[in-house]
Design a protein around this motif. Structure first.
Motif, PDB file in Angstrom:
ATOM      1  N   PRO A  81       2.112   6.491  -8.722  1.00 33.06           N
ATOM      2  CA  PRO A  81       3.212   7.407  -8.404  1.00 33.06           C
ATOM      3  C   PRO A  81       2.698   8.604  -7.616  1.00 33.06           C
ATOM      4  CG  PRO A  81       3.311   6.725 -10.713  1.00 33.06           C
ATOM      5  CD  PRO A  81       2.011   6.232 -10.174  1.00 33.06           C
ATOM      6  N   GLY A  82       3.266   8.831  -6.452  1.00 33.01           N
ATOM      7  CA  GLY A  82       2.832   9.943  -5.619  1.00 33.01           C
ATOM      8  C   GLY A  82       1.497   9.724  -4.951  1.00 33.01           C
ATOM      9  N   GLY A  83       0.956   8.510  -5.030  1.00 37.90           N
ATOM     10  CA  GLY A  83      -0.356   8.231  -4.441  1.00 37.90           C
ATOM     11  C   GLY A  83      -0.287   8.251  -2.923  1.00 37.90           C
ATOM     12  N   GLU A  84      -1.007   9.179  -2.327  1.00 36.83           N
ATOM     13  CA  GLU A  84      -0.948   9.358  -0.883  1.00 36.83           C
ATOM     14  C   GLU A  84      -1.502   8.148  -0.137  1.00 36.83           C
ATOM     15  OE1 GLU A  84      -1.732  13.136   2.085  1.00 36.83           O
ATOM     16  OE2 GLU A  84      -3.094  12.814   0.403  1.00 36.83           O
ATOM     17  N   VAL A  85      -2.662   7.680  -0.575  1.00 42.66           N
ATOM     18  CA  VAL A  85      -3.287   6.541   0.083  1.00 42.66           C
ATOM     19  C   VAL A  85      -2.728   5.225  -0.447  1.00 42.66           C
ATOM     20  CG1 VAL A  85      -5.466   5.349   0.515  1.00 42.66           C
ATOM     21  CG2 VAL A  85      -5.378   7.850   0.563  1.00 42.66           C
ATOM     22  N   SER A  86      -2.672   5.085  -1.774  1.00 43.73           N
ATOM     23  CA  SER A  86      -2.199   3.821  -2.344  1.00 43.73           C
ATOM     24  C   SER A  86      -0.752   3.546  -1.968  1.00 43.73           C
ATOM     25  CB  SER A  86      -2.357   3.829  -3.864  1.00 43.73           C
ATOM     26  OG  SER A  86      -1.507   4.794  -4.474  1.00 43.73           O
ATOM     27  N   GLY A  87       0.062   4.591  -1.881  1.00 46.55           N
ATOM     28  CA  GLY A  87       1.465   4.405  -1.500  1.00 46.55           C
ATOM     29  C   GLY A  87       1.596   3.886  -0.081  1.00 46.55           C
ATOM     30  N   PHE A  88       0.785   4.447   0.817  1.00 46.60           N
ATOM     31  CA  PHE A  88       0.830   3.980   2.205  1.00 46.60           C
ATOM     32  C   PHE A  88       0.358   2.533   2.294  1.00 46.60           C
ATOM     33  CE2 PHE A  88      -1.136   3.052   6.260  1.00 46.60           C
ATOM     34  CZ  PHE A  88      -0.173   3.474   7.167  1.00 46.60           C
ATOM     35  N   LEU A  89      -0.740   2.220   1.629  1.00 41.69           N
ATOM     36  CA  LEU A  89      -1.273   0.865   1.693  1.00 41.69           C
ATOM     37  C   LEU A  89      -0.283  -0.144   1.129  1.00 41.69           C
ATOM     38  CD1 LEU A  89      -4.962   1.556   0.590  1.00 41.69           C
ATOM     39  CD2 LEU A  89      -4.136   1.111   2.912  1.00 41.69           C
ATOM     40  N   HIS A  90       0.406   0.240   0.061  1.00 41.84           N
ATOM     41  CA  HIS A  90       1.357  -0.673  -0.578  1.00 41.84           C
ATOM     42  C   HIS A  90       2.619  -0.839   0.244  1.00 41.84           C
ATOM     43  CE1 HIS A  90       4.447  -2.084  -3.408  1.00 41.84           C
ATOM     44  NE2 HIS A  90       3.454  -2.694  -4.024  1.00 41.84           N
ATOM     45  N   ASP A  91       3.123   0.259   0.799  1.00 37.75           N
ATOM     46  CA  ASP A  91       4.452   0.228   1.429  1.00 37.75           C
ATOM     47  C   ASP A  91       4.416   0.054   2.945  1.00 37.75           C
ATOM     48  OD1 ASP A  91       5.405   0.709  -1.117  1.00 37.75           O
ATOM     49  OD2 ASP A  91       5.599   2.872  -0.807  1.00 37.75           O
ATOM     50  N   GLU A  92       3.375   0.560   3.599  1.00 37.31           N
ATOM     51  CA  GLU A  92       3.408   0.644   5.058  1.00 37.31           C
ATOM     52  C   GLU A  92       2.377  -0.217   5.783  1.00 37.31           C
ATOM     53  OE1 GLU A  92       5.795   2.280   6.404  1.00 37.31           O
ATOM     54  OE2 GLU A  92       6.524   3.252   4.588  1.00 37.31           O
ATOM     55  N   ALA A  93       1.263  -0.516   5.136  1.00 36.10           N
ATOM     56  CA  ALA A  93       0.187  -1.228   5.828  1.00 36.10           C
ATOM     57  C   ALA A  93       0.649  -2.598   6.305  1.00 36.10           C
ATOM     58  CB  ALA A  93      -1.027  -1.374   4.916  1.00 36.10           C
ATOM     59  N   ARG A  94       0.193  -2.983   7.485  1.00 36.63           N
ATOM     60  CA  ARG A  94       0.550  -4.271   8.076  1.00 36.63           C
ATOM     61  C   ARG A  94      -0.700  -4.943   8.640  1.00 36.63           C
ATOM     62  NH1 ARG A  94       4.231  -2.967   5.612  1.00 36.63           N
ATOM     63  NH2 ARG A  94       6.462  -2.798   6.171  1.00 36.63           N
ATOM     64  N   GLU A  95      -0.675  -6.264   8.718  1.00 42.15           N
ATOM     65  CA  GLU A  95      -1.782  -6.997   9.324  1.00 42.15           C
ATOM     66  C   GLU A  95      -2.008  -6.489  10.742  1.00 42.15           C
ATOM     67  OE1 GLU A  95      -0.976 -11.144   9.038  1.00 42.15           O
ATOM     68  OE2 GLU A  95      -1.087 -11.181   6.843  1.00 42.15           O
ATOM     69  N   GLY A  96      -3.256  -6.291  11.092  1.00 42.45           N
ATOM     70  CA  GLY A  96      -3.614  -5.740  12.393  1.00 42.45           C
ATOM     71  C   GLY A  96      -3.922  -4.258  12.364  1.00 42.45           C
ATOM     72  N   ASP A  97      -3.506  -3.562  11.293  1.00 45.18           N
ATOM     73  CA  ASP A  97      -3.842  -2.142  11.167  1.00 45.18           C
ATOM     74  C   ASP A  97      -5.356  -1.973  11.083  1.00 45.18           C
ATOM     75  OD1 ASP A  97      -1.180  -1.509  11.161  1.00 45.18           O
ATOM     76  OD2 ASP A  97      -1.045  -1.043   9.031  1.00 45.18           O
ATOM     77  N   VAL A  98      -5.840  -0.868  11.630  1.00 49.46           N
ATOM     78  CA  VAL A  98      -7.277  -0.572  11.605  1.00 49.46           C
ATOM     79  C   VAL A  98      -7.495   0.699  10.792  1.00 49.46           C
ATOM     80  CG1 VAL A  98      -9.329  -0.052  12.973  1.00 49.46           C
ATOM     81  CG2 VAL A  98      -7.626  -1.680  13.837  1.00 49.46           C
ATOM     82  N   PHE A  99      -8.375   0.630   9.811  1.00 50.42           N
ATOM     83  CA  PHE A  99      -8.667   1.764   8.939  1.00 50.42           C
ATOM     84  C   PHE A  99     -10.128   2.185   9.081  1.00 50.42           C
ATOM     85  CE2 PHE A  99      -5.417  -0.787   6.667  1.00 50.42           C
ATOM     86  CZ  PHE A  99      -4.385   0.125   6.698  1.00 50.42           C
ATOM     87  N   GLU A 100     -10.381   3.452   8.812  1.00 49.79           N
ATOM     88  CA  GLU A 100     -11.755   3.931   8.717  1.00 49.79           C
ATOM     89  C   GLU A 100     -12.273   3.604   7.317  1.00 49.79           C
ATOM     90  OE1 GLU A 100     -12.130   8.063   9.919  1.00 49.79           O
ATOM     91  OE2 GLU A 100     -10.319   7.857  11.129  1.00 49.79           O
ATOM     92  N   VAL A 101     -13.443   3.000   7.241  1.00 48.93           N
ATOM     93  CA  VAL A 101     -14.020   2.641   5.950  1.00 48.93           C
ATOM     94  C   VAL A 101     -15.501   3.006   5.935  1.00 48.93           C
ATOM     95  CG1 VAL A 101     -12.384   0.762   5.504  1.00 48.93           C
ATOM     96  CG2 VAL A 101     -14.510   0.275   6.716  1.00 48.93           C
ATOM     97  N   ARG A 102     -15.983   3.280   4.744  1.00 56.50           N
ATOM     98  CA  ARG A 102     -17.417   3.547   4.571  1.00 56.50           C
ATOM     99  C   ARG A 102     -17.911   2.825   3.327  1.00 56.50           C
ATOM    100  NH1 ARG A 102     -20.738   7.504   2.007  1.00 56.50           N
ATOM    101  NH2 ARG A 102     -18.898   8.680   1.314  1.00 56.50           N
ATOM    102  N   GLY A 103     -18.966   2.076   3.490  1.00 52.81           N
ATOM    103  CA  GLY A 103     -19.528   1.361   2.365  1.00 52.81           C
ATOM    104  C   GLY A 103     -20.482   0.276   2.847  1.00 52.81           C
TER     105      GLY A 103
END
Length: 235
Positions: A81-103
């Protein structure tokens, strides 16, 4: 023997292209093609960063679910609830999107299949243990890992079907499962899982991690053999 952290690989900031995405009401599974990827060890995590047009950023850390030999990086995210990142990933992310990652990041919570272990995970805390189970299956070390997974319902527990198929003990707290009445794991259910284990891993919320660590102590697991990874502020 607690052991010492292995020389785990570490990756720098790069990009990950979303190749596959699956959603449920509360969870989203992401599979990313990571540029210049550094192979991880089971138990490591990644930071995923979102960047807005005005250069505002928000980032969160997520455990890796994929086996190191998988060509894609798999993350499982719970929509909070109110998750800034998790909410976007769950509701808005689509195949082909490019994210910055570190690991990958972290060395203390890793397992390479070298010693017998017991794992106790709550909710999305089971994710690193899925990576360990997949790794164990690939290298033929299934006998060295036992998993206790705790969730509210089967639908809300990430990878519930895969965990059950792998022989994990699953305790649901809000619905019955295969004749087991809903309840947290009992001591006599945990005892056979810890027998012979040289190391224990606990992952979950702060409250769950405290509960699971106490439970392991009650069945005779030494405190110095328990490795804990926790997230969030409450149970």
């Amino acid at each position: 023997m607690t052991g010492t952290p292995v020389q785990a690989p570490t990756g720098a900031w790069t990009t990950g292209t979303l190749v596959e995405i699956d959603r449920t009401d509360r969870l989203v599974r992401l599979r990313l093609d990571v540029a210049d990827r550094v192979d991880h060890l089971p138990g490591q995590h990644y930071v995923l960063r979102l960047r807005a047009d005005d250069d505002y950023t928000a980032s969160r850390s997520y455990s890796v679910a994929s086996d190191p030999a998988d060509s894609l990086l798999e993350l499982m995210v719970e929509c909070l609830p109110g998750g800034e990142v998790s909410g976007f990933l769950h509701d808005e992310a689509r195949e082909g999107d490019v994210f910055e990652v570190r690991g990958p990041i972290g060395g203390w919570f890793t397992w390479t299949g070298d010693v017998p272990i017991v794992c106790v995970g709550g909710g999305t805390g089971v994710v690193p243990f899925v990576a360990m189970l997949r790794h164990a299956r690939r290298i033929g070390a299934e006998r060295l890992i036992r998993v206790c997974a705790v969730g509210r319902t089967r639908a809300e527990l990430p990878y519930a079907d895969e965990l059950l198929a792998a022989g994990a003990f699953v305790a649901l707290t809000r619905e019955n499962l295969d004749g087991r009445v809903s309840a947290p794991p009992y001591l006599d259910e945990l005892e056979p899982l810890v027998a012979g284990a040289e190391r224990a891993y606990v992952c979950g919320s702060v409250g769950f991690a405290s509960y699971a660590t106490r439970l392991l102590g009650e069945v005779g697991v030494r405190a110095d053999s328990i490795r804990v990874e926790q997230f969030g502020a409450t149970a």
